[in-house]
Design an enzyme around this catalytic site. Sequence first.
Site, PDB file in Angstrom:
ATOM      1  N   GLY A  80       0.748  -1.040   0.060  1.00  0.00           N
ATOM      2  CA  GLY A  80       0.160   0.014   0.056  1.00  0.00           C
ATOM      3  C   GLY A  80       0.836   1.347   0.046  1.00  0.00           C
ATOM      4  O   GLY A  80       0.268   2.325   0.194  1.00  0.00           O
ATOM      5  N   PRO A  99       4.931  -4.787  -0.860  1.00  0.00           N
ATOM      6  CA  PRO A  99       4.795  -3.788  -1.804  1.00  0.00           C
ATOM      7  C   PRO A  99       4.315  -4.293  -3.339  1.00  0.00           C
ATOM      8  O   PRO A  99       4.947  -5.278  -3.851  1.00  0.00           O
ATOM      9  CB  PRO A  99       5.855  -2.932  -1.745  1.00  0.00           C
ATOM     10  CG  PRO A  99       7.118  -3.923  -1.155  1.00  0.00           C
ATOM     11  CD  PRO A  99       6.253  -5.096  -0.303  1.00  0.00           C
ATOM     12  N   GLY A 100       3.358  -3.590  -3.931  1.00  0.00           N
ATOM     13  CA  GLY A 100       3.110  -3.858  -5.251  1.00  0.00           C
ATOM     14  C   GLY A 100       3.607  -2.789  -6.044  1.00  0.00           C
ATOM     15  O   GLY A 100       4.665  -2.547  -6.822  1.00  0.00           O
ATOM     16  N   TYR A 135     -10.958   3.545 -11.069  1.00  0.00           N
ATOM     17  CA  TYR A 135     -10.711   4.258  -9.848  1.00  0.00           C
ATOM     18  C   TYR A 135     -10.529   5.487  -9.998  1.00  0.00           C
ATOM     19  O   TYR A 135      -9.981   6.502  -8.752  1.00  0.00           O
ATOM     20  CB  TYR A 135      -9.287   3.480  -9.278  1.00  0.00           C
ATOM     21  CG  TYR A 135      -9.038   2.099  -9.324  1.00  0.00           C
ATOM     22  CD1 TYR A 135      -9.628   1.429  -8.134  1.00  0.00           C
ATOM     23  CD2 TYR A 135      -8.190   1.320 -10.232  1.00  0.00           C
ATOM     24  CE1 TYR A 135      -9.484  -0.195  -8.260  1.00  0.00           C
ATOM     25  CE2 TYR A 135      -8.152   0.044 -10.172  1.00  0.00           C
ATOM     26  CZ  TYR A 135      -8.657  -0.746  -9.166  1.00  0.00           C
ATOM     27  OH  TYR A 135      -8.429  -1.863  -9.250  1.00  0.00           O
ATOM     28  N   CYS A 164     -16.122   0.281 -27.648  1.00  0.00           N
ATOM     29  CA  CYS A 164     -17.531   0.768 -27.896  1.00  0.00           C
ATOM     30  C   CYS A 164     -18.280   0.893 -26.299  1.00  0.00           C
ATOM     31  O   CYS A 164     -19.121   0.172 -26.147  1.00  0.00           O
ATOM     32  CB  CYS A 164     -18.229  -0.151 -28.795  1.00  0.00           C
ATOM     33  SG  CYS A 164     -19.783   0.447 -29.631  1.00  0.00           S
ATOM     34  N   GLU A 165     -17.556   1.825 -25.860  1.00  0.00           N
ATOM     35  CA  GLU A 165     -18.378   2.222 -24.622  1.00  0.00           C
ATOM     36  C   GLU A 165     -17.467   3.517 -23.982  1.00  0.00           C
ATOM     37  O   GLU A 165     -16.386   3.639 -24.496  1.00  0.00           O
ATOM     38  CB  GLU A 165     -18.038   1.039 -23.521  1.00  0.00           C
ATOM     39  CG  GLU A 165     -18.757   1.326 -22.376  1.00  0.00           C
ATOM     40  CD  GLU A 165     -18.800   0.027 -21.472  1.00  0.00           C
ATOM     41  OE1 GLU A 165     -18.804  -1.126 -21.636  1.00  0.00           O
ATOM     42  OE2 GLU A 165     -18.625   0.221 -20.016  1.00  0.00           O
ATOM     43  N   TYR A 199      -0.805  -3.101 -12.143  1.00  0.00           N
ATOM     44  CA  TYR A 199      -2.311  -3.108 -12.232  1.00  0.00           C
ATOM     45  C   TYR A 199      -2.568  -2.761 -13.934  1.00  0.00           C
ATOM     46  O   TYR A 199      -3.806  -2.096 -13.828  1.00  0.00           O
ATOM     47  CB  TYR A 199      -3.149  -2.606 -11.302  1.00  0.00           C
ATOM     48  CG  TYR A 199      -2.651  -2.932  -9.651  1.00  0.00           C
ATOM     49  CD1 TYR A 199      -2.879  -4.257  -9.351  1.00  0.00           C
ATOM     50  CD2 TYR A 199      -1.839  -1.986  -9.084  1.00  0.00           C
ATOM     51  CE1 TYR A 199      -2.641  -4.738  -8.177  1.00  0.00           C
ATOM     52  CE2 TYR A 199      -1.615  -2.668  -7.893  1.00  0.00           C
ATOM     53  CZ  TYR A 199      -1.820  -4.073  -7.323  1.00  0.00           C
ATOM     54  OH  TYR A 199      -1.412  -4.363  -5.912  1.00  0.00           O
TER      55      TYR A 199
HETATM   56  N1  LLP Z   1      -0.986  -7.097   0.102  1.00  0.00           N
HETATM   57  C1  LLP Z   1      -2.251  -7.504  -0.286  1.00  0.00           C
HETATM   58  C2  LLP Z   1      -2.963  -8.632   0.636  1.00  0.00           C
HETATM   59  C3  LLP Z   1      -3.095  -6.816  -1.111  1.00  0.00           C
HETATM   60  O1  LLP Z   1      -4.299  -7.190  -1.335  1.00  0.00           O
HETATM   61  C4  LLP Z   1      -2.545  -5.762  -1.929  1.00  0.00           C
HETATM   62  C5  LLP Z   1      -3.046  -4.983  -3.152  1.00  0.00           C
HETATM   63  C6  LLP Z   1      -0.986  -5.634  -1.786  1.00  0.00           C
HETATM   64  C7  LLP Z   1      -0.383  -6.382  -0.839  1.00  0.00           C
HETATM   65  C8  LLP Z   1      -0.102  -4.735  -2.636  1.00  0.00           C
HETATM   66  O2  LLP Z   1      -0.649  -3.182  -2.546  1.00  0.00           O
HETATM   67  P1  LLP Z   1      -0.039  -2.055  -3.437  1.00  0.00           P
HETATM   68  O3  LLP Z   1       1.320  -2.061  -2.735  1.00  0.00           O
HETATM   69  O4  LLP Z   1       0.241  -2.527  -4.688  1.00  0.00           O
HETATM   70  O5  LLP Z   1      -0.835  -1.024  -3.098  1.00  0.00           O
HETATM   71  N2  LLP Z   1      -5.928  -2.404  -8.563  1.00  0.00           N
HETATM   72  C9  LLP Z   1      -5.772  -1.323  -7.891  1.00  0.00           C
HETATM   73  C10 LLP Z   1      -4.997  -1.729  -6.424  1.00  0.00           C
HETATM   74  C11 LLP Z   1      -5.366  -2.730  -5.792  1.00  0.00           C
HETATM   75  C12 LLP Z   1      -4.706  -3.467  -4.795  1.00  0.00           C
HETATM   76  C13 LLP Z   1      -5.157  -4.753  -4.180  1.00  0.00           C
HETATM   77  N3  LLP Z   1      -4.492  -5.202  -3.285  1.00  0.00           N
HETATM   78  C14 LLP Z   1      -5.294  -0.305  -8.495  1.00  0.00           C
HETATM   79  O6  LLP Z   1      -4.959  -0.406  -9.647  1.00  0.00           O
HETATM   80  O7  LLP Z   1      -5.043   0.969  -7.956  1.00  0.00           O
END
Ligand code: LLP
Length: 407
Positions: free
Chosen positions: A222, A264-265, A306, A332-333, A360
């Site tokens: 996050g 972290p993602g 989002y 087409c939307e 994402y």
């Molecule tokens: N750990 C868990 C359990 C999660 O559910 C997530 C993300 C992460 C880690 C990684 O979160 P990050 O560091 O990427 O914020 N698709 C959305 C974001 C959804 C995140 C879902 N869970 C977007 O494009 O903003």
Amino acid sequence: MINPLAPETLIQLADQYGTPLYIYHTEKIKEQYQRLKTAFEKTDAVFFYASKALTNINILRYIKNIGANVDCSSINEVKLALHAGFPASGILYTSNGIAFSEIEEARQLAVIINIDSLSNLEKFGEKFGHDYPVGIRLRPNILAGGNLKISTGHDKSKFGIPVDQISMVLAVVKKHNMLIRALHIHTGSEIEDADVFVKGIEILFEITHHFPDLEFIDLGGGFKVASKPGEKETDISLLAEKVSSAFARHPYKNGKPLKIWFEPGKFLVSEAGFFLTRVNVLKKTRAVTFVSVDSGFNHLIRPMFYDAYHQIENISNPGGPLKNYAVVGNICETDTFAWDRSLNEVREGDYIVFRNAGAYGFEMSSNFNSRFKPAEVMVMEGKTHLIRKRDVFDDLLRNQMPLPLIL
Ligand code: LLP
């Protein structure tokens, strides 16, 4: 700071591989990982890359090679991580609302497991008792994250076992003599405020004494990255400082400090990604000039889903006068990438790049309107590599079963 890919490089890649095209700059991923490692040096935190952000096998291998572990949200992500060469001991599987059979499969694959419901905790305890360590995902009832769609820790969120149900958790753990090794929270995506993590830690520290085998506190992912020029990101050094002083205040368990995990993602891959498109049509109307690119929310859903902001540039005409446009897709939307956006004058055929597209982006793409998914390219040490081919027509028919009856 790693220089972003130069516009000439992007144009060259578009000419070579066509558009729409996802491009990932691996050195940026490494830079982000090293920033985390350096900031958390003293606390020896462990980082599990949240692979749901981007699962291309080459990206997974690259991230393994720079030393990170991996976090998975489905059994297929677990299998991709194993395929990429992560050892089972470096794979974390944080399940959410899934069938117990999938958790059993994860157990067979010997990965680290976090469970997020009382029901699956009960089943796990019944089946494995004290034989297999497990983590518990809790919902701390904190509102955090960029917007409600990406907030996961509040009191109406489906994620985790509400911390107010701790007595029920303890009853299950006791009944099956379970080996609880980790407590987990993930409160949302794009959390700028370091204090949110501290708040989560404090909530967990109120209950850690119930778990004598506890070794890890998993704070999820996050971390926020900047999507607009000048926008703030999570201050990683401040976060490290606050998190380590919160942990320093907590008494050691059995003489051993609790270890900190993160997942972290976005922080690792968002800024490394560029999404490259080409202008199909320029449509001037009384109120708005539309730039229609050869893509849509089928390829990059974040703006529509989002209201996410992606910086957009016309790299074909960097010196052109600034004008206002709505950047839209060709499906087409209604699929608006940006309203009222100032870009260097756009002409049909120009290349338009979207920044912060690594997380994402491709991962949430689809074949809506029977369009092909984009190709993916990786730029590593100055060399480019095609890491996913663009779909071809056969991909649209693959898995379909034409019935002879209706020929
Ligand atoms: N750990 C868990 C359990 C999660 O559910 C997530 C993300 C992460 C880690 C990684 O979160 P990050 O560091 O990427 O914020 N698709 C959305 C974001 C959804 C995140 C879902 N869970 C977007 O494009 O903003």
